[in-house]
Structures are given as C-alpha cells and as structure tokens.
Design an enzyme around this catalytic site. Structure first.
Site, PDB file in Angstrom:
ATOM      1  N   LYS A  11     -38.825  78.474 -81.531  1.00 49.62           N
ATOM      2  CA  LYS A  11     -38.252  79.774 -81.175  1.00 49.62           C
ATOM      3  C   LYS A  11     -39.045  80.939 -81.807  1.00 49.62           C
ATOM      4  CE  LYS A  11     -33.541  78.023 -80.438  1.00 49.62           C
ATOM      5  NZ  LYS A  11     -32.101  78.271 -80.725  1.00 49.62           N
ATOM      6  N   TYR A  51     -30.016  79.577 -70.771  1.00 47.20           N
ATOM      7  CA  TYR A  51     -28.799  79.483 -71.577  1.00 47.20           C
ATOM      8  C   TYR A  51     -27.543  79.818 -70.764  1.00 47.20           C
ATOM      9  CZ  TYR A  51     -31.274  78.798 -76.022  1.00 47.20           C
ATOM     10  OH  TYR A  51     -32.028  78.285 -77.066  1.00 47.20           O
ATOM     11  N   ASN A 114     -32.638  80.067 -85.519  1.00 43.86           N
ATOM     12  CA  ASN A 114     -32.639  78.712 -86.075  1.00 43.86           C
ATOM     13  C   ASN A 114     -33.847  77.870 -85.664  1.00 43.86           C
ATOM     14  OD1 ASN A 114     -31.840  78.249 -83.487  1.00 43.86           O
ATOM     15  ND2 ASN A 114     -29.913  77.249 -83.989  1.00 43.86           N
ATOM     16  N   HIS A 117     -35.211  74.526 -80.604  1.00 46.10           N
ATOM     17  CA  HIS A 117     -34.237  74.067 -79.601  1.00 46.10           C
ATOM     18  C   HIS A 117     -34.575  72.636 -79.224  1.00 46.10           C
ATOM     19  CE1 HIS A 117     -31.903  73.773 -75.878  1.00 46.10           C
ATOM     20  NE2 HIS A 117     -32.969  73.158 -75.394  1.00 46.10           N
TER      21      HIS A 117
HETATM   22  P1  IDP Z   1     -27.948  73.982 -80.287  1.00 49.53           P
HETATM   23  O1  IDP Z   1     -29.201  74.839 -80.132  1.00 49.53           O
HETATM   24  O2  IDP Z   1     -27.812  73.449 -81.700  1.00 49.53           O
HETATM   25  O3  IDP Z   1     -27.821  72.915 -79.224  1.00 49.53           O
HETATM   26  P2  IDP Z   1     -25.932  75.604 -78.880  1.00 49.53           P
HETATM   27  O4  IDP Z   1     -24.467  75.540 -79.189  1.00 49.53           O
HETATM   28  O5  IDP Z   1     -26.413  75.007 -77.591  1.00 49.53           O
HETATM   29  O6  IDP Z   1     -26.700  74.986 -80.143  1.00 49.53           O
HETATM   30  O7  IDP Z   1     -26.336  77.141 -78.941  1.00 49.53           O
HETATM   31  C1  IDP Z   1     -27.569  77.596 -78.447  1.00 49.53           C
HETATM   32  C2  IDP Z   1     -28.160  78.571 -79.431  1.00 49.53           C
HETATM   33  O8  IDP Z   1     -27.319  79.733 -79.502  1.00 49.53           O
HETATM   34  C3  IDP Z   1     -28.247  78.075 -80.879  1.00 49.53           C
HETATM   35  O9  IDP Z   1     -29.358  77.263 -81.141  1.00 49.53           O
HETATM   36  C4  IDP Z   1     -28.298  79.393 -81.637  1.00 49.53           C
HETATM   37  O10 IDP Z   1     -29.608  79.982 -81.578  1.00 49.53           O
HETATM   38  C5  IDP Z   1     -27.327  80.245 -80.831  1.00 49.53           C
HETATM   39  N1  IDP Z   1     -25.952  80.149 -81.338  1.00 49.53           N
HETATM   40  C6  IDP Z   1     -25.047  79.159 -81.135  1.00 49.53           C
HETATM   41  N2  IDP Z   1     -23.867  79.390 -81.757  1.00 49.53           N
HETATM   42  C7  IDP Z   1     -24.024  80.572 -82.365  1.00 49.53           C
HETATM   43  C8  IDP Z   1     -23.157  81.359 -83.185  1.00 49.53           C
HETATM   44  O11 IDP Z   1     -22.008  81.016 -83.472  1.00 49.53           O
HETATM   45  N3  IDP Z   1     -23.682  82.527 -83.656  1.00 49.53           N
HETATM   46  C9  IDP Z   1     -24.945  82.953 -83.371  1.00 49.53           C
HETATM   47  N4  IDP Z   1     -25.785  82.231 -82.595  1.00 49.53           N
HETATM   48  C10 IDP Z   1     -25.339  81.058 -82.097  1.00 49.53           C
END
Ligand code: IDP
Length: 142
Positions: A11, A51, A114, A117
């Site tokens: 990312k 997304y 984070n 992905h």
């Molecule tokens: P994942 O990437 O661990 O599969 P997902 O729930 O699919 O997680 O969420 C996609 C992306 O959205 C996450 O990697 C993160 O960058 C962002 N995200 C998810 N939940 C939150 C949140 O509660 N606060 C801020 N960003 C979030």
C-alpha cells in the site's frame, strides 16, 4: 499440496517509506513466488471498485483517499496454500493486534495505514487478480 494464487498490494504508506524490497523479501522467504507485479497509482474509480464491499462503512471514504494517495505495488503470489499463508504472514488488520513477526506488526502504522493487502478467499483472489492483471501478464515458473 494445493498450489494457489493470491493477490497482494504493497500500500502507499509502505511504498512511500521505500519498504517494497523488504516486504518482497519477506514474501519470497516465506515460500511465496511473485508471478506478476507492477507499480501503479490507483484512480479513485479503481480504488472504489476494488473496495466496493466496504461502501457505506465509516472507513470507506478515508480508505479510498489513502489508497489513491501515492503509488502502490500490485502482485500475484503463488504457492502451496498461498491465500491462507499470505493472510497469516500479513497479520490482523489492526497492527496492534497483529502477531509478532507479521508484516503488519512490523510495517503498519495504524488500522488504515496498514502496509499490505491480501485476498481473503479463493473467490476474492480470482476477482482481485483479474481486476489488475490479464492472463498474459502472469509468469509462472516452468
Ligand atoms: P483486511 O485488509 O485486513 O482484509 P478489511 O476489513 O477488508 O481488512 O478492510 C480493508 C482495509 O480497510 C483495511 O486493510 C484497512 O486499510 C481499512 N480498514 C478496515 N477497517 C478499518 C477501520 O476500522 N478503520 C480504518 N480503516 C479500516
């Protein structure tokens, strides 16, 4: 052995810190083979489509803003049980909850920023790979 392909993104936060090589090293050291890769800057439309499942959630708009804020590396990883193994290597979404030694524990700043992905199921992997790569861009080893 179940050889699978999964889809991965380094990312914008990690690309911006010049951590592509470090993350690729961790992928390859874990036995995942990079069979396709490219750098691109996602358009808003590309990020929204990718997304789409999160549309309407509070973190959706900031997520799109983050994912379009700089270049990303997108890649296809191949290996035994690659989908689950790469998810384990990434660690939990929130780096504070990610296990020691995972990519997110080591490279993520926050739940949003984070670093990486990874596809969460065979269906997501197929959809996400096709979203960014044509068949002739994928180069499996002989
Ligand atoms: P994942 O990437 O661990 O599969 P997902 O729930 O699919 O997680 O969420 C996609 C992306 O959205 C996450 O990697 C993160 O960058 C962002 N995200 C998810 N939940 C939150 C949140 O509660 N606060 C801020 N960003 C979030």
């Amino acid at each position: 052995m179940t050889i699978e392909r999964t889809f991965s993104i380094v990312k914008p936060d990690a690309v911006g810190r010049n951590q592509i090589g470090a993350i690729y090293h961790r992928l390859e050291s874990a036995g995942l083979t990079i069979v396709a890769a490219k750098m691109l800057r996602l358009t808003e439309q590309q990020a929204q489509g990718f997304y789409a499942e999160h549309e309407g959630k509070p973190f959706y708009a900031p997520l799109i803003e983050f994912m379009t804020s700089g270049p990303v590396m997108v890649q296809v990883l191949e290996g035994d049980n690659a989908i689950t193994r790469y998810r384990e290597l990434m660690g939990k979404t929130n780096p504070e909850e990610a296990a020691c030694g995972t990519l997110r524990a080591d490279y993520a700043e926050s739940t949003r920023l984070n670093a990486v992905h990874g596809s969460d199921s065979p269906e997501s992997a197929a959809r996400e790979i096709a979203y960014f790569f044509s068949d002739d861009e994928i180069c499996p080893r002989d």
